[in-house]
Structures are given as structure tokens and as C-alpha cells.
Design a protein around this motif. Structure first.
Motif, mmCIF file in Angstrom:
data_model
loop_
_atom_site.group_PDB
_atom_site.id
_atom_site.type_symbol
_atom_site.label_atom_id
_atom_site.label_comp_id
_atom_site.label_asym_id
_atom_site.label_seq_id
_atom_site.Cartn_x
_atom_site.Cartn_y
_atom_site.Cartn_z
ATOM 1 N N LEU A 108 37.622 -5.962 -10.807
ATOM 2 C CA LEU A 108 37.266 -4.760 -11.548
ATOM 3 C C LEU A 108 36.103 -4.046 -10.864
ATOM 4 N N PRO A 109 36.184 -2.739 -10.722
ATOM 5 C CA PRO A 109 35.050 -1.993 -10.164
ATOM 6 C C PRO A 109 33.912 -1.923 -11.171
ATOM 7 N N GLU A 110 32.779 -1.485 -10.715
ATOM 8 C CA GLU A 110 31.588 -1.447 -11.565
ATOM 9 C C GLU A 110 31.796 -0.593 -12.816
ATOM 10 N N ALA A 111 32.433 0.547 -12.660
ATOM 11 C CA ALA A 111 32.632 1.441 -13.808
ATOM 12 C C ALA A 111 33.460 0.756 -14.893
ATOM 13 N N ASP A 112 34.497 0.018 -14.487
ATOM 14 C CA ASP A 112 35.323 -0.689 -15.469
ATOM 15 C C ASP A 112 34.549 -1.835 -16.114
ATOM 16 N N ALA A 113 33.725 -2.526 -15.342
ATOM 17 C CA ALA A 113 32.916 -3.613 -15.898
ATOM 18 C C ALA A 113 31.953 -3.086 -16.953
ATOM 19 N N ILE A 114 31.338 -1.932 -16.678
ATOM 20 C CA ILE A 114 30.415 -1.333 -17.642
ATOM 21 C C ILE A 114 31.166 -0.895 -18.895
ATOM 22 N N ALA A 115 32.334 -0.264 -18.701
ATOM 23 C CA ALA A 115 33.128 0.180 -19.849
ATOM 24 C C ALA A 115 33.574 -1.008 -20.692
ATOM 25 N N LEU A 116 33.960 -2.095 -20.047
ATOM 26 C CA LEU A 116 34.383 -3.289 -20.763
ATOM 27 C C LEU A 116 33.212 -3.902 -21.531
ATOM 28 N N ALA A 117 32.054 -3.977 -20.897
ATOM 29 C CA ALA A 117 30.871 -4.529 -21.562
ATOM 30 C C ALA A 117 30.494 -3.685 -22.774
ATOM 31 N N ARG A 118 30.582 -2.371 -22.653
ATOM 32 C CA ARG A 118 30.280 -1.496 -23.794
ATOM 33 C C ARG A 118 31.257 -1.715 -24.943
ATOM 34 N N GLU A 124 23.448 -0.969 -30.208
ATOM 35 C CA GLU A 124 23.385 0.471 -29.970
ATOM 36 C C GLU A 124 22.720 0.824 -28.643
ATOM 37 N N ALA A 125 22.213 -0.158 -27.941
ATOM 38 C CA ALA A 125 21.461 0.106 -26.707
ATOM 39 C C ALA A 125 22.375 0.564 -25.583
ATOM 40 N N GLN A 126 21.772 1.220 -24.612
ATOM 41 C CA GLN A 126 22.490 1.699 -23.442
ATOM 42 C C GLN A 126 22.504 0.642 -22.342
ATOM 43 N N VAL A 127 23.481 0.771 -21.455
ATOM 44 C CA VAL A 127 23.535 -0.120 -20.297
ATOM 45 C C VAL A 127 22.393 0.228 -19.349
ATOM 46 N N GLU A 128 21.645 -0.785 -18.975
ATOM 47 C CA GLU A 128 20.534 -0.592 -18.053
ATOM 48 C C GLU A 128 21.006 -0.616 -16.603
ATOM 49 N N VAL A 150 26.209 -7.383 -16.751
ATOM 50 C CA VAL A 150 25.895 -6.067 -17.305
ATOM 51 C C VAL A 150 24.710 -6.219 -18.251
ATOM 52 N N HIS A 151 23.610 -5.547 -17.929
ATOM 53 C CA HIS A 151 22.357 -5.674 -18.675
ATOM 54 C C HIS A 151 22.196 -4.489 -19.623
ATOM 55 N N PHE A 152 21.781 -4.800 -20.858
ATOM 56 C CA PHE A 152 21.555 -3.763 -21.862
ATOM 57 C C PHE A 152 20.056 -3.621 -22.139
ATOM 58 N N ALA A 153 19.639 -2.391 -22.407
ATOM 59 C CA ALA A 153 18.224 -2.092 -22.622
ATOM 60 C C ALA A 153 17.866 -2.258 -24.096
ATOM 61 N N THR A 158 19.653 -8.286 -23.521
ATOM 62 C CA THR A 158 20.998 -8.851 -23.527
ATOM 63 C C THR A 158 21.700 -8.642 -22.187
ATOM 64 N N THR A 159 22.368 -9.689 -21.725
ATOM 65 C CA THR A 159 23.199 -9.610 -20.526
ATOM 66 C C THR A 159 24.571 -10.184 -20.855
ATOM 67 N N LEU A 160 25.615 -9.430 -20.535
ATOM 68 C CA LEU A 160 26.983 -9.913 -20.686
ATOM 69 C C LEU A 160 27.540 -10.203 -19.295
ATOM 70 N N TYR A 161 28.066 -11.395 -19.129
ATOM 71 C CA TYR A 161 28.654 -11.802 -17.851
ATOM 72 C C TYR A 161 30.170 -11.731 -17.978
ATOM 73 N N LEU A 162 30.800 -11.013 -17.064
ATOM 74 C CA LEU A 162 32.238 -10.745 -17.128
ATOM 75 C C LEU A 162 32.933 -11.215 -15.847
ATOM 76 N N SER A 163 34.155 -11.734 -16.021
ATOM 77 C CA SER A 163 34.960 -12.094 -14.866
ATOM 78 C C SER A 163 35.548 -10.826 -14.246
#
Length: 230
Positions: A108-118, A124-128, A150-153, A158-163
């Protein structure tokens, strides 16, 4: 010298050796009982949920999919980020392919990883930021690499780790979890992997603690002895 003298000396010196570790056991134990394990696990921060498949179908034929991925050992259909995908297990690992075209989608590219984490994140925080991790840090040392972090502010960092291969949520980490892990290290006295609850250092410290308790009983015996009148 009298036995009472040796009882006092033994209790004092053994207490000096084991006292600091006993304090660490107490502090870490209090933290582990005060903070709920559900909070430590971070279930309230992110939920992995199954999306319903699209009703229209129109998927690539299985023969065509296997012709494209001949070493596939298992195929599962699921929905990810608003599209139906096949998750294929191959000799080299897992991958995702578009369910209609068969096009490979992973890693997965970075944009998809961020979208998946969201989509998984419950706050309610934004992705850092999103980091491509090739060497797992201590807090996810047992998870396979590479992975997306993916780190959240938010207040909990919070950090979500994704495959990147399947989009699976591998781990949720936040400040309370990190404090738990730090104190757990002292509690079990495993300063490397933080997972061995039967290590030599812990066994030695427990044995010394037992000696401390026994020396206290010995000292208590002399403290309650009936004094003979002068």
C-alpha cells in the motif's frame, strides 16, 4: 555473637539489596491494577471492522486470477477503502489484488495507509505523519516488517501499525501502553525483550526477597521472646 545480632544484620543487608526492586514491583503492580487492560490494549482508539462487499459483483474470473498469480495458495475476498479486493496468500507472502481487474495493489502506498488508519481511528485528531518501518521498534518487535506506522497528533501519541501487504491493523500503541511496557520491564526484570517472565534475574531477585521475608520472621521471633527478669 547472639543469633539476634545476625538476624538484624541479615535483615538489614538483604533489605538493602532487594528494597529497590521491591519498590519497583509495587509501583509497577499498582499501575497495572489501576489502568484497565482494555485501555492498555487501545481497543477504544481503533477498530478493525469488516465492510460489506459491493452487491454488483463483476469480479475477475478465478482462472484468470490464478493465471496472473500462479503461486497463490489461498484467496479471500474482502472490502478495503471502498473497493473489493482479493487477499492472496503466496509462497512469498500475502498481497492484495483488485477484485475486478486483478491488478496488484500492494504494498500500500503512503496515501492509502493514511486513509486506512483514519478509517480505523476512533478519535478526532489529525494524522501527524506516516513512517515506512523496516526495522521494528521495541514496542512492536514481534510484528513482521515492513509496516506502516501512522502517528496521530492526540494527547496519547497514538500510533497505528498497518501491514502494507494486507492492510491489517497490526498494533495500537499509545502513551499509557508505553508506560505499561516500561514498568512491565522492571516488573519481570527482563530488560531486553520484556517478555520472559521466567528469567534468571527474576528468579534470583525472588529468592533474595524470600530470604528477606524469612530473616524478618527470624527477627520477629527474637523481638517477641519473653524477657527474663533481671
Amino acid at each position: 555473637m547472639k543469633p539476634a545480632f545476625w538476624a538484624r544484620r541479615a535483615h538489614k543487608w538483604i533489605g538493602l539489596v532487594v528494597g529497590v526492586q521491591a519498590l519497583l514491583w509495587t509501583v509497577s503492580g499498582v499501575y497495572m491494577t489501576v489502568i484497565s487492560l482494555d485501555i492498555i490494549h487501545g481497543d477504544h482508539l481503533a477498530h478493525a471492522h469488516r465492510e460489506p462487499l459491493a452487491p454488483e459483483g463483476g469480479y475477475i474470473a478465478q482462472d484468470a486470477l490464478l493465471a496472473r498469480y500462479p503461486d497463490a495458495r489461498g484467496i479471500a475476498l474482502k472490502r478495503l477503502l471502498g473497493r473489493d479486493v482479493f487477499e492472496l496468500r503466496t509462497a512469498e507472502g500475502a498481497l492484495l489484488a483488485d477484485a475486478r481487474s486483478g491488478e496488484r495493489l500492494t504494498p500500500l502506498p503512503e496515501a492509502d495507509a493514511i486513509a486506512l488508519a483514519r478509517s480505523l481511528y476512533q478519535g478526532e485528531a489529525q494524522v501527524e505523519r506516516a513512517d515506512w518501518v523496516t526495522q521494528a521498534p521495541q514496542e512492536v518487535s514481534t510484528r513482521p516488517v515492513p509496516m506502516w506506522a501512522v502517528h496521530f497528533a492526540d494527547r496519547g501519541a497514538t500510533t497505528l501499525y498497518l501491514s502494507p501487504d494486507t492492510g491489517e491493523l497490526l498494533a495500537r500503541r499509545h502513551r499509557l501502553w508505553r508506560w505499561f511496557d516500561f514498568l512491565w520491564m522492571f516488573h519481570i526484570m527482563d530488560y531486553d525483550a520484556r517478555s520472559d517472565v521466567n528469567n534468571t534475574l527474576l528468579r534470583v531477585a525472588s529468592a533474595v526477597g524470600l530470604l528477606f521475608a524469612l530473616s524478618g520472621v527470624w527477627l520477629l521471633f527474637y523481638g517477641f521472646r519473653r524477657r527474663t527478669p533481671a
